[in-house]
Design a protein around this motif. Structure first.
Motif, PDB file in Angstrom:
ATOM      1  N   ALA A  14     -13.359  -8.417   5.469  1.00  0.00           N
ATOM      2  CA  ALA A  14     -13.202  -7.167   4.710  1.00  0.00           C
ATOM      3  C   ALA A  14     -14.457  -6.857   3.895  1.00  0.00           C
ATOM      4  CB  ALA A  14     -11.975  -7.263   3.802  1.00  0.00           C
ATOM      5  N   ILE A  15     -15.076  -7.884   3.346  1.00  0.00           N
ATOM      6  CA  ILE A  15     -16.291  -7.652   2.556  1.00  0.00           C
ATOM      7  C   ILE A  15     -17.398  -7.088   3.442  1.00  0.00           C
ATOM      8  CG2 ILE A  15     -18.178  -8.801   1.325  1.00  0.00           C
ATOM      9  CD1 ILE A  15     -16.184 -10.517  -0.080  1.00  0.00           C
ATOM     10  N   GLY A  16     -17.598  -7.719   4.604  1.00  0.00           N
ATOM     11  CA  GLY A  16     -18.651  -7.225   5.496  1.00  0.00           C
ATOM     12  C   GLY A  16     -18.382  -5.798   5.935  1.00  0.00           C
TER      13      GLY A  16
ATOM     14  N   GLU B 298      -8.169   2.386  12.645  1.00  0.00           N
ATOM     15  CA  GLU B 298      -7.266   2.753  13.743  1.00  0.00           C
ATOM     16  C   GLU B 298      -7.589   1.979  15.004  1.00  0.00           C
ATOM     17  OE1 GLU B 298      -7.583   6.994  14.194  1.00  0.00           O
ATOM     18  OE2 GLU B 298      -6.398   7.360  12.372  1.00  0.00           O
ATOM     19  N   VAL B 299      -8.890   1.871  15.304  1.00  0.00           N
ATOM     20  CA  VAL B 299      -9.325   1.191  16.535  1.00  0.00           C
ATOM     21  C   VAL B 299      -8.812  -0.243  16.590  1.00  0.00           C
ATOM     22  CG1 VAL B 299     -11.358   0.313  17.766  1.00  0.00           C
ATOM     23  CG2 VAL B 299     -11.339   2.663  16.912  1.00  0.00           C
ATOM     24  N   ILE B 300      -8.788  -0.922  15.451  1.00  0.00           N
ATOM     25  CA  ILE B 300      -8.348  -2.320  15.473  1.00  0.00           C
ATOM     26  C   ILE B 300      -6.889  -2.470  15.039  1.00  0.00           C
ATOM     27  CG2 ILE B 300     -10.669  -3.269  15.215  1.00  0.00           C
ATOM     28  CD1 ILE B 300     -10.138  -3.719  12.267  1.00  0.00           C
ATOM     29  N   GLY B 301      -6.195  -1.359  14.863  1.00  0.00           N
ATOM     30  CA  GLY B 301      -4.755  -1.407  14.613  1.00  0.00           C
ATOM     31  C   GLY B 301      -4.361  -1.848  13.214  1.00  0.00           C
ATOM     32  N   LEU B 302      -5.206  -1.593  12.230  1.00  0.00           N
ATOM     33  CA  LEU B 302      -4.840  -1.882  10.841  1.00  0.00           C
ATOM     34  C   LEU B 302      -4.596  -0.557  10.128  1.00  0.00           C
ATOM     35  CD1 LEU B 302      -7.399  -4.695   9.890  1.00  0.00           C
ATOM     36  CD2 LEU B 302      -5.034  -4.963  10.659  1.00  0.00           C
ATOM     37  N   SER B 303      -3.787  -0.593   9.056  1.00  0.00           N
ATOM     38  CA  SER B 303      -3.527   0.677   8.378  1.00  0.00           C
ATOM     39  C   SER B 303      -4.106   0.690   6.968  1.00  0.00           C
ATOM     40  CB  SER B 303      -2.030   0.986   8.358  1.00  0.00           C
ATOM     41  OG  SER B 303      -1.312  -0.183   8.036  1.00  0.00           O
ATOM     42  N   ILE B 304      -4.658   1.843   6.618  1.00  0.00           N
ATOM     43  CA  ILE B 304      -5.279   2.039   5.300  1.00  0.00           C
ATOM     44  C   ILE B 304      -4.158   2.146   4.257  1.00  0.00           C
ATOM     45  CG2 ILE B 304      -6.713   3.614   3.928  1.00  0.00           C
ATOM     46  CD1 ILE B 304      -8.353   2.424   6.160  1.00  0.00           C
TER      47      ILE B 304
ATOM     48  N   ALA C 242      -6.052  -8.410   3.505  1.00  0.00           N
ATOM     49  CA  ALA C 242      -7.419  -8.290   2.980  1.00  0.00           C
ATOM     50  C   ALA C 242      -7.806  -6.814   2.848  1.00  0.00           C
ATOM     51  CB  ALA C 242      -8.400  -9.031   3.891  1.00  0.00           C
ATOM     52  N   LEU C 243      -7.466  -6.023   3.872  1.00  0.00           N
ATOM     53  CA  LEU C 243      -7.758  -4.581   3.812  1.00  0.00           C
ATOM     54  C   LEU C 243      -7.031  -3.947   2.617  1.00  0.00           C
ATOM     55  CD1 LEU C 243      -8.757  -1.836   4.832  1.00  0.00           C
ATOM     56  CD2 LEU C 243      -6.994  -1.900   6.594  1.00  0.00           C
ATOM     57  N   ASN C 244      -5.776  -4.346   2.429  1.00  0.00           N
ATOM     58  CA  ASN C 244      -5.002  -3.784   1.312  1.00  0.00           C
ATOM     59  C   ASN C 244      -5.666  -4.058  -0.032  1.00  0.00           C
ATOM     60  OD1 ASN C 244      -3.154  -3.056   3.223  1.00  0.00           O
ATOM     61  ND2 ASN C 244      -1.616  -4.607   2.681  1.00  0.00           N
ATOM     62  N   ARG C 245      -6.186  -5.272  -0.180  1.00  0.00           N
ATOM     63  CA  ARG C 245      -6.771  -5.622  -1.476  1.00  0.00           C
ATOM     64  C   ARG C 245      -8.170  -5.049  -1.680  1.00  0.00           C
ATOM     65  NH1 ARG C 245      -7.749 -10.602  -1.460  1.00  0.00           N
ATOM     66  NH2 ARG C 245      -6.806 -11.163   0.524  1.00  0.00           N
ATOM     67  N   TRP C 246      -8.954  -4.894  -0.584  1.00  0.00           N
ATOM     68  CA  TRP C 246     -10.357  -4.481  -0.740  1.00  0.00           C
ATOM     69  C   TRP C 246     -10.579  -2.978  -0.610  1.00  0.00           C
ATOM     70  CZ3 TRP C 246     -14.066  -7.611  -2.635  1.00  0.00           C
ATOM     71  CH2 TRP C 246     -13.773  -8.979  -2.668  1.00  0.00           C
ATOM     72  N   TRP C 247      -9.574  -2.246  -0.093  1.00  0.00           N
ATOM     73  CA  TRP C 247      -9.778  -0.815   0.166  1.00  0.00           C
ATOM     74  C   TRP C 247     -10.150  -0.037  -1.094  1.00  0.00           C
ATOM     75  CZ3 TRP C 247     -11.099   2.535   3.630  1.00  0.00           C
ATOM     76  CH2 TRP C 247     -10.851   3.898   3.419  1.00  0.00           C
ATOM     77  N   TRP C 248      -9.270  -0.122  -2.095  1.00  0.00           N
ATOM     78  CA  TRP C 248      -9.503   0.698  -3.300  1.00  0.00           C
ATOM     79  C   TRP C 248     -10.740   0.270  -4.071  1.00  0.00           C
ATOM     80  CZ3 TRP C 248      -7.541   5.319  -3.460  1.00  0.00           C
ATOM     81  CH2 TRP C 248      -6.354   5.587  -2.741  1.00  0.00           C
ATOM     82  N   PRO C 249     -10.941  -1.040  -4.292  1.00  0.00           N
ATOM     83  CA  PRO C 249     -12.199  -1.443  -4.953  1.00  0.00           C
ATOM     84  C   PRO C 249     -13.446  -0.966  -4.187  1.00  0.00           C
ATOM     85  CG  PRO C 249     -10.640  -3.254  -5.002  1.00  0.00           C
ATOM     86  CD  PRO C 249     -10.019  -2.189  -4.143  1.00  0.00           C
TER      87      PRO C 249
END
Lengths: 313, 97
Positions: free
Chosen positions: A124-126, A238-244, A187-194
């Motif tokens: 997620a960081i990268g 979307e391409v990797i099937g994760l949701s924002i 990881a996406l859930n935690r890093w999205w907003w920051p």
């Protein structure tokens, strides 16, 4: 004799004509101060940014991932150095710049005050953090101060590997077992907003922005860059099937951009003020590294003096 | 600039990207001695095979022209177009010149 007003007009004319400002050129005091603050914050962010990632070097899931992460963290050290060099051309000493970080006087990007809880956080960081940084850095390749612009060109060349390796980690996890996919989503859930906060306050609340645009230190506003980042990243998720993690996220046919929810600015201000999950830990780690390294710096100087003496004899 | 004798001095770094090309300034770094400056420059500026030769020069030994003098300093060249080959009219039909 040329008076200050005249010098300022000449300076602005140079900027308007897209000429770079170089270290020995006359520049307004406020331009110098503004850049010292911005470039040193940027340098500190590169250096402190090594800490959350360094946390996973010994626990990377394979030798390949470990070698990649080592290379990435080494790049961050290099980026910090390019930027410290650029600050130094403005007449401030390296020692002073580092001291300002260690004492807590200088800021660094708040994103690094969040912890890396799982391996997916490295992905997620990268993908997100470096991705957001790249948006800003591509713009800064054209910034008006020559040494800063040159450092940014070098950094941008290296940064794209950082984002791609992160996105690849996320893609692999998202295609893995249900637990792995869940780890990636968490990881996406935690890093999205920051990550969205990395672009700084909204244009309406960004006091330095107008002057920075006039001096062509910045060329795009915080909100513009943030929107471009969102538009690009939603598609990649979307391409990797994760949701924002934003229930208000919706494609807007009219604007041809995504509409999205509200950033929690209270959280942002809290972390900037020093109350994020890892602020104290990060600063303590930097101070420890600096203090523990003191004897190395002294020994190297003593050795250099001894060698010089021997050569002279 | 800091005058603290406990700080490593600043070095300017020049990298030759390929044999036969010139060394180009890439940035600076602090190091205790020339050897360390060269090794650090390798780690900082050639992580992706950007060079095969490094020069390091103590920053205090660098001297530069003054930007505020640029106009008068460089104007002697302004009116000497005859220093360029295109200034000259060659007789029609002459070859290899």
């Amino acid at each position: 004799m040329t008076d200050v007003k005249n010098l300022e007009e000449l300076f602005q004319a140079k900027i308007d004509a897209e000429q770079k400002i170089e270290p020995k050129d006359w520049m307004p005091d406020a331009y110098r101060k503004n850049l010292i603050r911005q470039i040193s914050q940027h340098a500190h962010s590169e250096v402190v940014g090594m800490l959350p990632e360094g946390n996973w070097i010994t626990r990377a899931p394979s030798l390949k991932r470990k070698a990649i992460l080592l290379a990435k963290v080494q790049d961050e050290a290099g980026h910090g150095l390019y930027l410290y060099s650029a600050v130094e051309t403005m007449g401030t000493s390296r020692e002073q710049t580092i001291d300002d970080l260690l004492s807590g006087k200088a800021k660094y990007s708040s994103i690094f005050n969040y912890p890396t809880l799982s391996w997916a956080d490295i992905g997620a960081i990268g993908w997100l953090v470096d991705g957001a940084a790249i948006m800003n850095q591509v713009m800064l390749c054209r910034t008006s101060y020559g040494p800063y612009a040159r450092a940014m060109v070098r950094i941008c060349k290296e940064e794209s590997f950082h984002q791609r390796q992160g996105y690849e980690i996320m893609a692999v996890l998202a295609k893995g077992s249900p637990e792995q996919k869940e780890m990636a989503q968490d990881a996406l859930n935690r890093w999205w907003w920051p990550s969205l906060m990395m672009f700084g306050p909204t244009d309406a609340n960004s006091p330095h922005s107008e002057q920075s645009m006039k001096w062509k230190i910045k060329r795009q506003s915080n909100d513009e860059l943030r929107q471009t980042f969102i538009d690009r990243t939603v598609q990649q998720a979307e391409v990797i099937g994760l949701s924002i993690p934003d229930p208000d996220l919706k494609w807007n046919e009219e604007t041809q951009h995504y509409d999205w929810g509200e950033i929690d600015w209270t959280e942002f201000n809290n972390v900037v003020a020093g109350n994020g999950p890892c602020n104290k830990e990060r600063l303590a780690a930097r101070n420890k590294a600096h203090n523990d390294g003191a004897w190395v710096r002294e020994a190297a100087l003593a050795y250099a003096a001894k060698k010089a003496k021997r050569k002279a004899a | 600039m800091s005058n603290n004798p406990n700080n490593w001095p600043l070095w300017e770094i020049f990298i030759q990207s390929k044999r036969g090309l010139e060394h180009k300034h890439v940035g600076s770094l602090h190091a205790a001695d020339p050897q360390m400056a060269i090794e650090n420059a390798r780690d900082v500026y050639t992580r992706r095979q950007e060079g095969n030769s490094i020069w390091v020069v103590l920053a205090e030994h660098m001297h530069a022209s003054r930007p505020e003098d640029a106009e008068s300093f460089y104007d002697p060249a302004d009116d000497k177009v005859y220093r360029h080959p295109t200034f000259y009219t060659m007789p029609e039909g002459a070859k290899y010149i």
